[in-house]
Design an enzyme around this catalytic site. Structure first.
Site, PDB file in Angstrom:
ATOM      1  N   ASP A  22       0.630  -1.521  -0.246  1.00 31.50           N
ATOM      2  CA  ASP A  22      -0.095   0.116   0.113  1.00 31.50           C
ATOM      3  C   ASP A  22       0.764   0.787  -0.245  1.00 31.50           C
ATOM      4  O   ASP A  22       2.196   1.397   0.277  1.00 31.50           O
ATOM      5  CB  ASP A  22      -1.064  -0.301   0.898  1.00 31.50           C
ATOM      6  CG  ASP A  22      -2.205   1.198   1.248  1.00 31.50           C
ATOM      7  OD1 ASP A  22      -2.431   1.153   0.542  1.00 31.50           O
ATOM      8  OD2 ASP A  22      -3.127   1.214   1.874  1.00 31.50           O
ATOM      9  N   HIS A  39       2.727   3.760  -9.016  1.00 30.66           N
ATOM     10  CA  HIS A  39       3.299   2.018  -9.057  1.00 30.66           C
ATOM     11  C   HIS A  39       4.411   1.469 -10.095  1.00 30.66           C
ATOM     12  O   HIS A  39       4.447   0.698  -9.892  1.00 30.66           O
ATOM     13  CB  HIS A  39       2.063   1.561 -10.514  1.00 30.66           C
ATOM     14  CG  HIS A  39       0.359   2.386  -9.635  1.00 30.66           C
ATOM     15  ND1 HIS A  39       0.256   1.686  -8.173  1.00 30.66           N
ATOM     16  CD2 HIS A  39      -0.836   3.005  -9.969  1.00 30.66           C
ATOM     17  CE1 HIS A  39      -1.053   2.703  -7.754  1.00 30.66           C
ATOM     18  NE2 HIS A  39      -1.270   2.381  -8.932  1.00 30.66           N
ATOM     19  N   LEU A 133      11.290 -20.435  -4.191  1.00 26.13           N
ATOM     20  CA  LEU A 133       9.958 -19.855  -3.536  1.00 26.13           C
ATOM     21  C   LEU A 133       8.976 -19.549  -4.295  1.00 26.13           C
ATOM     22  O   LEU A 133       9.038 -19.964  -5.709  1.00 26.13           O
ATOM     23  CB  LEU A 133      10.218 -18.231  -3.707  1.00 26.13           C
ATOM     24  CG  LEU A 133       9.293 -17.048  -2.970  1.00 26.13           C
ATOM     25  CD1 LEU A 133       9.683 -17.459  -2.002  1.00 26.13           C
ATOM     26  CD2 LEU A 133       9.660 -16.058  -3.966  1.00 26.13           C
TER      27      LEU A 133
HETATM   28  C1  FPP Z   1      -1.532   0.241  -3.530  1.00 26.51           C
HETATM   29  O1  FPP Z   1      -1.530   1.063  -3.799  1.00 26.51           O
HETATM   30  C2  FPP Z   1      -1.091  -0.379  -4.687  1.00 26.51           C
HETATM   31  C3  FPP Z   1      -1.125  -1.038  -5.538  1.00 26.51           C
HETATM   32  C4  FPP Z   1      -3.176  -1.141  -5.662  1.00 26.51           C
HETATM   33  C5  FPP Z   1      -0.643  -2.113  -6.449  1.00 26.51           C
HETATM   34  C6  FPP Z   1      -0.300  -2.813  -6.222  1.00 26.51           C
HETATM   35  C7  FPP Z   1       0.709  -3.313  -7.592  1.00 26.51           C
HETATM   36  C8  FPP Z   1       2.260  -3.108  -7.546  1.00 26.51           C
HETATM   37  C9  FPP Z   1       2.846  -2.764  -6.614  1.00 26.51           C
HETATM   38  C10 FPP Z   1       3.083  -3.122  -9.408  1.00 26.51           C
HETATM   39  C11 FPP Z   1       2.635  -4.222  -9.747  1.00 26.51           C
HETATM   40  C12 FPP Z   1       2.354  -5.423  -9.383  1.00 26.51           C
HETATM   41  C13 FPP Z   1       3.351  -6.676  -9.148  1.00 26.51           C
HETATM   42  C14 FPP Z   1       2.613  -7.843  -8.610  1.00 26.51           C
HETATM   43  C15 FPP Z   1       4.442  -6.480 -10.610  1.00 26.51           C
HETATM   44  P1  FPP Z   1      -2.376   2.489  -3.408  1.00 26.51           P
HETATM   45  O2  FPP Z   1      -2.466   2.784  -4.867  1.00 26.51           O
HETATM   46  O3  FPP Z   1      -3.752   1.940  -3.081  1.00 26.51           O
HETATM   47  O4  FPP Z   1      -1.699   3.904  -2.770  1.00 26.51           O
HETATM   48  P2  FPP Z   1      -2.130   5.016  -2.003  1.00 26.51           P
HETATM   49  O5  FPP Z   1      -3.340   3.950  -0.950  1.00 26.51           O
HETATM   50  O6  FPP Z   1      -1.361   6.124  -1.319  1.00 26.51           O
HETATM   51  O7  FPP Z   1      -2.815   6.144  -2.709  1.00 26.51           O
END
Ligand code: FPP
Length: 255
Positions: A22, A39, A133
């Protein structure tokens, strides 16, 4: 004087770590960048975390990459996330496979387009023999939907006369979840200071230790994972492990 705790072994690293990644959006906002940049940076943290998990001897690592609620985000962001995932698979699958990583995907993968679905299946098949893993990517995943699906399947088996309701117990129920055959997470980590499970592995995390890290996901790395594992080990020692007293010296032992 020897302590009765001297013989206690250090708690083992968790076998299965699950992470709610997050804070990508906040990481980007603090830099005046578009959310997509957060991201993208988050993918680098994924890479660091996989490497660190392997270094700690972790057997299973589950990453919450896209929740079933994430479909409610603007279409541009959903597109960015699916693009990134596809790019990640294409760019890193070979390296993951060489490192002995086996990829699993849980969640409603049929909500994605056919070509991404095919790439996910191909990635799972190509890495199926790897044992170093197990990397589980939760995509369009929601625990309540997963539990409801399991209940529906079990009800259908009962209705068809193939299952005796008396045979439904926790073990049988778990075989109908997306995680059938996987160990439950020992440790769930959530980044960005939020302290919620947000519909992640609600059944499986029943006994997991929870660690909340203030770091935004793009800033997460080996040190954060190490700290979370150390915190897990401390809790295990306090609540779980029974210190083994030092055995008395064998009769006749000199010294
Ligand atoms: C939460 O941050 C994160 C996500 C919704 C997406 C996570 C995805 C990645 C890290 C990239 C792709 C994944 C892989 C496995 C290659 P948020 O956008 O909710 O952040 P915020 O709460 O600060 O708005």
């Amino acid at each position: 004087m020897s302590s009765p705790f001297q013989g206690a072994r250090p708690a083992p690293a968790p076998r299965h770590i699950a992470i709610i990644m997050d804070g990508n959006g906040r990481w980007a906002a603090r830099r005046g960048l578009p959310r997509a940049a957060g991201h993208r940076e988050g993918v680098l943290a994924v890479r660091r975390t996989i490497e660190a998990a392997i270094g700690h001897g972790v057997e299973w690592l589950t990453l919450f990459a896209f929740s079933s609620e994430n479909w409610r985000r603007p279409i541009e962001e959903v597109t960015d996330l699916t693009f990134l995932l596809r790019h990640y698979l294409r760019a890193e699958l070979r390296e993951l496979a060489e490192a002995g990583v086996r990829l699993h995907v849980i969640g409603e993968r049929d909500r994605f387009g056919p070509s991404l679905q095919a790439e996910l299946a191909e990635a799972e098949a190509r890495t199926a023999a790897n044992r170093k893993l197990n990397l589980v990517i939760a995509l369009s995943y929601g625990a309540r939907a997963e539990i409801a699906t399991a209940a529906r399947r079990i009800a259908a088996a009962v209705a068809a006369g193939a299952l005796d309701p008396a045979a439904i117990d926790e073990t049988l129920f778990a075989t109908h979840l997306a995680t059938a055959g996987m160990p439950d997470p020992d440790l769930v980590i959530r980044t960005s200071g939020e302290q919620r499970l947000s519909n992640f592995l609600l059944w499986q995390a029943a006994y997991a230790e929870l660690v909340f890290d203030e770091a935004l996901w793009p800033d997460f790395g080996a040190a954060n994972l190490g700290q979370a594992i150390a915190e897990y080990a401390r809790r295990e020692r306090r609540f779980g492990a029974r210190p083994e007293p030092v055995p008395p010296p064998a009769a006749g032992a000199g010294g």
